[in-house]
Design a protein around this motif. Structure first.
Motif, PDB file in Angstrom:
ATOM      1  N   PRO A 171       1.145  -1.652   0.252  1.00  0.00           N
ATOM      2  CA  PRO A 171       0.038  -0.215   0.004  1.00  0.00           C
ATOM      3  C   PRO A 171       0.682   1.189  -0.097  1.00  0.00           C
ATOM      4  O   PRO A 171       0.914   1.915   0.912  1.00  0.00           O
ATOM      5  N   LEU A 172       1.686   1.506  -1.309  1.00  0.00           N
ATOM      6  CA  LEU A 172       2.706   2.961  -1.054  1.00  0.00           C
ATOM      7  C   LEU A 172       1.730   4.267  -1.640  1.00  0.00           C
ATOM      8  O   LEU A 172       0.606   3.884  -2.397  1.00  0.00           O
ATOM      9  N   ALA A 173       2.286   4.811  -1.804  1.00  0.00           N
ATOM     10  CA  ALA A 173       1.481   6.444  -1.630  1.00  0.00           C
ATOM     11  C   ALA A 173       1.142   6.236  -3.533  1.00  0.00           C
ATOM     12  O   ALA A 173       2.516   5.821  -4.166  1.00  0.00           O
ATOM     13  N   PRO A 174       0.347   6.775  -3.980  1.00  0.00           N
ATOM     14  CA  PRO A 174      -0.310   6.636  -5.290  1.00  0.00           C
ATOM     15  C   PRO A 174       1.405   7.530  -6.062  1.00  0.00           C
ATOM     16  O   PRO A 174       1.525   6.952  -7.038  1.00  0.00           O
ATOM     17  N   ASP A 175       1.811   7.981  -5.697  1.00  0.00           N
ATOM     18  CA  ASP A 175       3.353   8.611  -6.132  1.00  0.00           C
ATOM     19  C   ASP A 175       4.249   8.331  -6.469  1.00  0.00           C
ATOM     20  O   ASP A 175       5.068   8.513  -6.691  1.00  0.00           O
ATOM     21  N   GLU A 201      27.448  -4.291   9.797  1.00  0.00           N
ATOM     22  CA  GLU A 201      26.617  -3.937  10.836  1.00  0.00           C
ATOM     23  C   GLU A 201      26.125  -2.535  11.332  1.00  0.00           C
ATOM     24  O   GLU A 201      27.225  -1.837  11.333  1.00  0.00           O
ATOM     25  N   VAL A 202      24.912  -2.816  11.572  1.00  0.00           N
ATOM     26  CA  VAL A 202      24.338  -0.914  11.597  1.00  0.00           C
ATOM     27  C   VAL A 202      23.347  -1.037  13.282  1.00  0.00           C
ATOM     28  O   VAL A 202      22.965  -1.899  13.884  1.00  0.00           O
ATOM     29  N   HIS A 203      23.485   0.002  13.951  1.00  0.00           N
ATOM     30  CA  HIS A 203      22.601   0.300  15.526  1.00  0.00           C
ATOM     31  C   HIS A 203      21.951   1.525  15.117  1.00  0.00           C
ATOM     32  O   HIS A 203      21.520   1.665  15.874  1.00  0.00           O
ATOM     33  N   ASN A 204      21.989   2.141  13.834  1.00  0.00           N
ATOM     34  CA  ASN A 204      20.961   2.714  13.394  1.00  0.00           C
ATOM     35  C   ASN A 204      20.724   2.749  11.874  1.00  0.00           C
ATOM     36  O   ASN A 204      21.538   2.420  10.727  1.00  0.00           O
ATOM     37  N   LEU A 205      19.663   3.718  11.843  1.00  0.00           N
ATOM     38  CA  LEU A 205      19.631   3.808   9.958  1.00  0.00           C
ATOM     39  C   LEU A 205      20.363   5.307   9.599  1.00  0.00           C
ATOM     40  O   LEU A 205      19.434   5.635   8.037  1.00  0.00           O
ATOM     41  N   GLN A 206      21.320   5.930   9.705  1.00  0.00           N
ATOM     42  CA  GLN A 206      21.936   7.053   9.410  1.00  0.00           C
ATOM     43  C   GLN A 206      22.419   6.135   7.981  1.00  0.00           C
ATOM     44  O   GLN A 206      22.683   7.917   7.733  1.00  0.00           O
ATOM     45  N   ASP A 207      22.434   5.782   7.459  1.00  0.00           N
ATOM     46  CA  ASP A 207      22.452   6.057   6.038  1.00  0.00           C
ATOM     47  C   ASP A 207      21.668   6.985   5.357  1.00  0.00           C
ATOM     48  O   ASP A 207      21.207   7.074   3.939  1.00  0.00           O
ATOM     49  N   PHE A 208      20.259   6.861   5.842  1.00  0.00           N
ATOM     50  CA  PHE A 208      18.605   6.789   5.001  1.00  0.00           C
ATOM     51  C   PHE A 208      18.258   8.840   6.314  1.00  0.00           C
ATOM     52  O   PHE A 208      18.354   9.274   7.211  1.00  0.00           O
ATOM     53  N   ALA A 209      18.118   9.624   5.017  1.00  0.00           N
ATOM     54  CA  ALA A 209      17.807  10.998   5.766  1.00  0.00           C
ATOM     55  C   ALA A 209      16.393  10.573   6.397  1.00  0.00           C
ATOM     56  O   ALA A 209      15.284   9.906   5.489  1.00  0.00           O
ATOM     57  N   ASP A 210      15.957  11.750   6.911  1.00  0.00           N
ATOM     58  CA  ASP A 210      14.324  11.853   8.153  1.00  0.00           C
ATOM     59  C   ASP A 210      13.745  11.443   6.388  1.00  0.00           C
ATOM     60  O   ASP A 210      14.614  11.953   5.628  1.00  0.00           O
ATOM     61  N   ASN A 211      12.657  11.552   6.115  1.00  0.00           N
ATOM     62  CA  ASN A 211      11.210  11.780   5.482  1.00  0.00           C
ATOM     63  C   ASN A 211      11.883  11.073   4.400  1.00  0.00           C
ATOM     64  O   ASN A 211      11.342  11.537   3.272  1.00  0.00           O
ATOM     65  N   SER A 212      12.587  10.023   3.754  1.00  0.00           N
ATOM     66  CA  SER A 212      13.620  10.244   2.113  1.00  0.00           C
ATOM     67  C   SER A 212      13.213   8.040   1.734  1.00  0.00           C
ATOM     68  O   SER A 212      13.097   8.234   0.238  1.00  0.00           O
ATOM     69  N   LEU A 213      11.928   7.626   2.158  1.00  0.00           N
ATOM     70  CA  LEU A 213      11.940   6.185   1.686  1.00  0.00           C
ATOM     71  C   LEU A 213      10.074   5.718   1.781  1.00  0.00           C
ATOM     72  O   LEU A 213       9.516   6.391   2.458  1.00  0.00           O
ATOM     73  N   ASP A 214      10.019   5.103   0.864  1.00  0.00           N
ATOM     74  CA  ASP A 214       8.761   4.743   0.617  1.00  0.00           C
ATOM     75  C   ASP A 214       8.517   2.990   1.230  1.00  0.00           C
ATOM     76  O   ASP A 214       7.151   3.218   1.763  1.00  0.00           O
ATOM     77  N   LEU A 215       9.514   2.546   1.744  1.00  0.00           N
ATOM     78  CA  LEU A 215       8.828   1.416   2.219  1.00  0.00           C
ATOM     79  C   LEU A 215      10.131   0.834   2.534  1.00  0.00           C
ATOM     80  O   LEU A 215      11.803   0.711   2.406  1.00  0.00           O
ATOM     81  N   VAL A 216       9.837  -0.193   3.751  1.00  0.00           N
ATOM     82  CA  VAL A 216      10.925  -0.488   4.691  1.00  0.00           C
ATOM     83  C   VAL A 216       9.970  -1.589   5.253  1.00  0.00           C
ATOM     84  O   VAL A 216       9.254  -2.453   5.107  1.00  0.00           O
TER      85      VAL A 216
END
Length: 219
Positions: A30-34, A95-110
């Motif tokens: 259920p992704l956003a239409p855009d 190995e990661v302890h956060n998802l700092q490779d990604f900016a705030d409000n940048s992904l459509d699906l996790v």
């Protein structure tokens, strides 16, 4: 779908799933239409890449990221990506302890598929918090709820989780349950567990099929 359902051709069946039922599963998100034509997606704990390749087939114009810390998985999936000439998959091999490779409000699906059990529980709550941070408003968090007797609560105590408890917990982190998909997800563990591999009896039908749980990020 015409799976052979033989151990001899298990990996041919998996490749077929990636192109058909797996592709359809992720196309049903259920992704956003855009975002539907070219979403930005993260598969956390990509393992041996079955979901990554299905995502790539579902969204050929999308950007598909995978994170995994296993050198064995990194090598095998990296070689498959190169051999297949896939351009829209990027592997983050550490190995990661956060998802700092990604900016705030940048992904459509996790995707958090087979990624929330074990450990002391802290990783699960980190993934909830970080998923909320990196997903766009209204974007989708999708969970494959397996090993539910091995999840842990905030105190690190092992608890048996139910779908209702997962929904309630994610509501605390700013997510609203939106339903499942017509196509079930697959729990791939038996394909890559030496005990089952040695037995030589694994078929595609023997793999656990599970209803995914999809959540929408609230403001």
């Amino acid at each position: 779908m015409n799976y052979s359902n033989t151990n001899e051709h298990l990996y041919d069946d998996i490749a077929l799933w990636e192109k058909t039922d797996g592709r359809d599963l992720f196309a049903q998100m259920p992704l956003a239409p855009d975002a539907k034509s070219a979403p930005t997606v993260l598969d956390f704990g990509y393992g041996f890449g079955e979901n990554l390749f299905a995502l790539s087939n579902a969204y050929p114009n999308g950007k598909i990221y995978g994170i995994d810390c296993s050198p064995v998985c990194q090598k095998e999936v990296g070689e498959k990506v190169a051999a297949r000439g896939i351009k829209n998959i990027t592997l983050i091999n550490k190995e990661v302890h956060n998802l700092q490779d990604f900016a705030d409000n940048s992904l459509d699906l996790v995707l958090l598929y087979d990624a929330l059990h074990g450990g002391d529980g802290k990783g699960k709550y980190m993934l909830y918090e970080e998923s909320h941070r990196i997903l766009k408003r209204g974007a989708c968090l999708s969970i494959l709820p397996v090993h539910l007797n091995n999840w842990r609560d905030h105190q690190g105590k092992k608890k048996t989780y139910t779908p209702a408890k997962i929904k309630a917990e994610l509501a605390e982190y700013g997510f609203e349950y939106t339903g499942t998909c017509p196509q079930k997800g697959v729990h791939w563990e038996k394909c890559h567990t030496l005990y089952y591999i040695k037995k030589g009896t694994i078929t595609f039908d023997a793999l656990e099929k599970v209803e995914v749980m999809n959540f929408k990020k609230l403001p």
